[in-house]
Design an enzyme around this catalytic site. Structure first.
Site, PDB file in Angstrom:
ATOM      1  N   THR A 174       0.971  -1.159   0.108  1.00 44.42           N
ATOM      2  CA  THR A 174       0.142  -0.072   0.048  1.00 44.42           C
ATOM      3  C   THR A 174       0.792   1.234   0.074  1.00 44.42           C
ATOM      4  OG1 THR A 174      -1.740  -1.038   1.466  1.00 44.42           O
ATOM      5  CG2 THR A 174      -1.820   1.152   1.295  1.00 44.42           C
ATOM      6  N   LYS A 223      -8.064   1.507  -3.213  1.00 47.91           N
ATOM      7  CA  LYS A 223      -7.447   1.089  -1.644  1.00 47.91           C
ATOM      8  C   LYS A 223      -7.583   2.286  -0.828  1.00 47.91           C
ATOM      9  CE  LYS A 223      -5.083  -0.943   1.537  1.00 47.91           C
ATOM     10  NZ  LYS A 223      -5.468  -2.285   2.119  1.00 47.91           N
ATOM     11  N   LYS A 257      -1.922   4.803   8.556  1.00 44.81           N
ATOM     12  CA  LYS A 257      -1.032   4.989   7.442  1.00 44.81           C
ATOM     13  C   LYS A 257      -1.936   5.162   6.286  1.00 44.81           C
ATOM     14  CE  LYS A 257       1.456   2.384   4.194  1.00 44.81           C
ATOM     15  NZ  LYS A 257       2.201   0.886   3.596  1.00 44.81           N
TER      16      LYS A 257
HETATM   17  P1  NAD Z   1       6.127  -5.977   7.452  1.00 43.96           P
HETATM   18  O1  NAD Z   1       6.614  -4.788   8.014  1.00 43.96           O
HETATM   19  O2  NAD Z   1       5.473  -7.214   8.372  1.00 43.96           O
HETATM   20  O3  NAD Z   1       6.827  -6.532   5.952  1.00 43.96           O
HETATM   21  C1  NAD Z   1       7.366  -5.543   5.246  1.00 43.96           C
HETATM   22  C2  NAD Z   1       8.822  -6.151   4.870  1.00 43.96           C
HETATM   23  O4  NAD Z   1       9.500  -5.790   4.094  1.00 43.96           O
HETATM   24  C3  NAD Z   1       9.495  -6.654   6.423  1.00 43.96           C
HETATM   25  O5  NAD Z   1       9.723  -7.918   6.368  1.00 43.96           O
HETATM   26  C4  NAD Z   1      10.752  -5.600   6.091  1.00 43.96           C
HETATM   27  O6  NAD Z   1      12.095  -6.418   6.352  1.00 43.96           O
HETATM   28  C5  NAD Z   1      10.945  -5.726   4.284  1.00 43.96           C
HETATM   29  N1  NAD Z   1      11.748  -4.805   3.769  1.00 43.96           N
HETATM   30  C6  NAD Z   1      11.832  -3.383   4.057  1.00 43.96           C
HETATM   31  N2  NAD Z   1      12.662  -2.797   3.285  1.00 43.96           N
HETATM   32  C7  NAD Z   1      12.998  -3.855   2.468  1.00 43.96           C
HETATM   33  C8  NAD Z   1      14.122  -3.838   1.396  1.00 43.96           C
HETATM   34  N3  NAD Z   1      14.550  -2.647   1.000  1.00 43.96           N
HETATM   35  N4  NAD Z   1      14.181  -4.859   0.693  1.00 43.96           N
HETATM   36  C9  NAD Z   1      13.351  -5.944   1.026  1.00 43.96           C
HETATM   37  N5  NAD Z   1      12.577  -6.097   2.063  1.00 43.96           N
HETATM   38  C10 NAD Z   1      12.429  -4.936   2.776  1.00 43.96           C
HETATM   39  O7  NAD Z   1       4.445  -5.225   6.641  1.00 43.96           O
HETATM   40  P2  NAD Z   1       3.162  -6.070   6.349  1.00 43.96           P
HETATM   41  O8  NAD Z   1       2.291  -5.804   7.112  1.00 43.96           O
HETATM   42  O9  NAD Z   1       3.508  -7.376   5.731  1.00 43.96           O
HETATM   43  O10 NAD Z   1       2.789  -5.113   5.207  1.00 43.96           O
HETATM   44  C11 NAD Z   1       3.303  -4.865   3.939  1.00 43.96           C
HETATM   45  C12 NAD Z   1       2.568  -4.131   3.110  1.00 43.96           C
HETATM   46  O11 NAD Z   1       1.104  -4.354   2.867  1.00 43.96           O
HETATM   47  C13 NAD Z   1       2.318  -2.404   3.491  1.00 43.96           C
HETATM   48  O12 NAD Z   1       2.307  -1.721   2.475  1.00 43.96           O
HETATM   49  C14 NAD Z   1       0.996  -2.426   4.257  1.00 43.96           C
HETATM   50  O13 NAD Z   1       0.465  -1.216   4.383  1.00 43.96           O
HETATM   51  C15 NAD Z   1       0.178  -3.450   3.335  1.00 43.96           C
HETATM   52  N6  NAD Z   1      -0.682  -4.132   4.055  1.00 43.96           N
HETATM   53  C16 NAD Z   1      -0.793  -4.804   5.260  1.00 43.96           C
HETATM   54  C17 NAD Z   1      -1.926  -5.295   5.767  1.00 43.96           C
HETATM   55  C18 NAD Z   1      -1.748  -5.812   7.140  1.00 43.96           C
HETATM   56  O14 NAD Z   1      -2.611  -6.277   7.803  1.00 43.96           O
HETATM   57  N7  NAD Z   1      -0.453  -6.123   7.533  1.00 43.96           N
HETATM   58  C19 NAD Z   1      -3.234  -5.280   5.123  1.00 43.96           C
HETATM   59  C20 NAD Z   1      -3.078  -4.775   3.769  1.00 43.96           C
HETATM   60  C21 NAD Z   1      -1.953  -4.269   3.398  1.00 43.96           C
END
Ligand code: NAD
Length: 286
Positions: free
Chosen positions: A87, A162, A237
């Site tokens: 997102t 979204k 966010k």
């Molecule tokens: P998270 O923080 O658990 O996962 C993100 C991952 O990206 C981490 O493991 C981090 O180490 C990795 N990362 C960061 N920088 C990086 C880089 N330069 N190279 C490689 N990896 C890198 O977050 P999440 O909950 O998995 O969310 C991910 C996305 O999904 C976000 O944009 C969030 O807004 C969206 N989202 C999350 C949810 C939810 O319920 N968690 C729901 C819908 C959408």
């Protein structure tokens, strides 16, 4: 297909596992973890992308997506599908798609709703922006991770859908919490309010399906100590992204701005890590 998956966090890891379960050959990379249970990983994005027919990214924000995609462009073969499920702001989504297209790749923005439960169960909804032909090429990959795949329009349209949806959700959750709070102060039983409003014109998803009052309505995070669910800081966010988009598009979204401020205060005052419906508790204590 051979697929690179970059960003194996709370959402990305279970999504990658579902791609593997569907028979795809997945190579993952995450900046924070060298190994992820059930997903073969590589040392960097370049190594993960080498030889891939498609690349999926699931990263925290637009700045990181811009950085990672720049590295992917340098390593991926022309014609590779590049699907960003993070997102992020609409501007970054359009920027990375333009750059990818210029490099001969086939980019899509495909943010999700459904949370970590939907990621694990493979029941996410994908809102997709990009060229129709690329959408059709990416559909089988998205179908392995979700149950509803909607083509919303050109580059950035998935992100736009979204943040509009989540702005509606944020505003409606504040409204439902305020309704219960006022009911409390008026001495009106919460169950009575639910019975009336959930079958009247106050009905909405935040009330009927995700009721913030414990013990009222169907099972929801309120019945589980407000364990997320959808964490308050993720709602903040998305509300912040919707306000940035409003400012740059010249839209008037006053209640969206107000909901953003309400969630900013809530996150600051102990809401971080709790479900976004726990706002009701804070109002009750006020
Ligand atoms: P998270 O923080 O658990 O996962 C993100 C991952 O990206 C981490 O493991 C981090 O180490 C990795 N990362 C960061 N920088 C990086 C880089 N330069 N190279 C490689 N990896 C890198 O977050 P999440 O909950 O998995 O969310 C991910 C996305 O999904 C976000 O944009 C969030 O807004 C969206 N989202 C999350 C949810 C939810 O319920 N968690 C729901 C819908 C959408």
């Amino acid at each position: 297909m051979r697929i690179a998956f970059i960003g194996l966090g709370n959402m990305g890891a279970p999504m990658a596992r579902n791609l593997i379960a569907a028979g795809h050959d997945v190579r993952g990379f995450d900046a924070a973890a060298a190994t992820i249970e059930g997903v073969p990983t590589r040392a960097g994005p370049e190594e993960a992308v080498a030889g891939a027919e498609a690349v999926v990214t699931m990263l925290p924000n637009g700045a990181i997506v811009r950085d990672v995609h720049a590295r992917v462009l340098a390593a991926a073969a022309p014609g590779t599908l590049l699907i960003d499920c993070s997102t992020i702001d609409v501007e970054s989504a359009r920027h990375v798609q333009e750059a990818a297209r210029a490099a001969g790749l086939r980019p899509l923005d495909a943010p999700v709703s459904g949370g970590t439960g939907g990621a694990a169960a493979g029941t996410l909804t994908f809102m997709v922006g990009g060229e129709a032909a690329d959408f059709e090429a990416g559909r089988p990959i998205l179908e392995a991770m979700g149950k509803r795949i909607v083509h919303c329009g050109a580059a950035g349209a998935g992100q736009a859908a979204k943040i509009c949806n989540n702005m509606i959700l944020g505003i409606s959750m504040v409204a439902v919490c305020e309704g219960f709070h006022l009911a409390d102060r008026l001495g009106l039983d919460r169950q009575a309010l639910f019975d009336v409003a959930s079958t009247s014109s106050g009905a909405c998803w935040s009330l009927n399906t995700y009721c913030p009052a414990p013990g009222v309505g169907p099972q929801s995070p309120a019945d589980n100590g407000y364990k997320p669910g959808f964490a308050a800081e993720l709602m903040l966010k998305d509300l912040t992204l919707s306000q940035e988009a409003s400012a740059s598009a010249g839209a008037s979204t006053e209640l969206g701005a107000h909901a953003r401020d309400v969630y900013a205060r809530f996150v600051e005052a102990g809401g971080r890590g709790r479900d976004f419906s726990a706002l009701l508790e804070t109002l009750s204590k006020a």
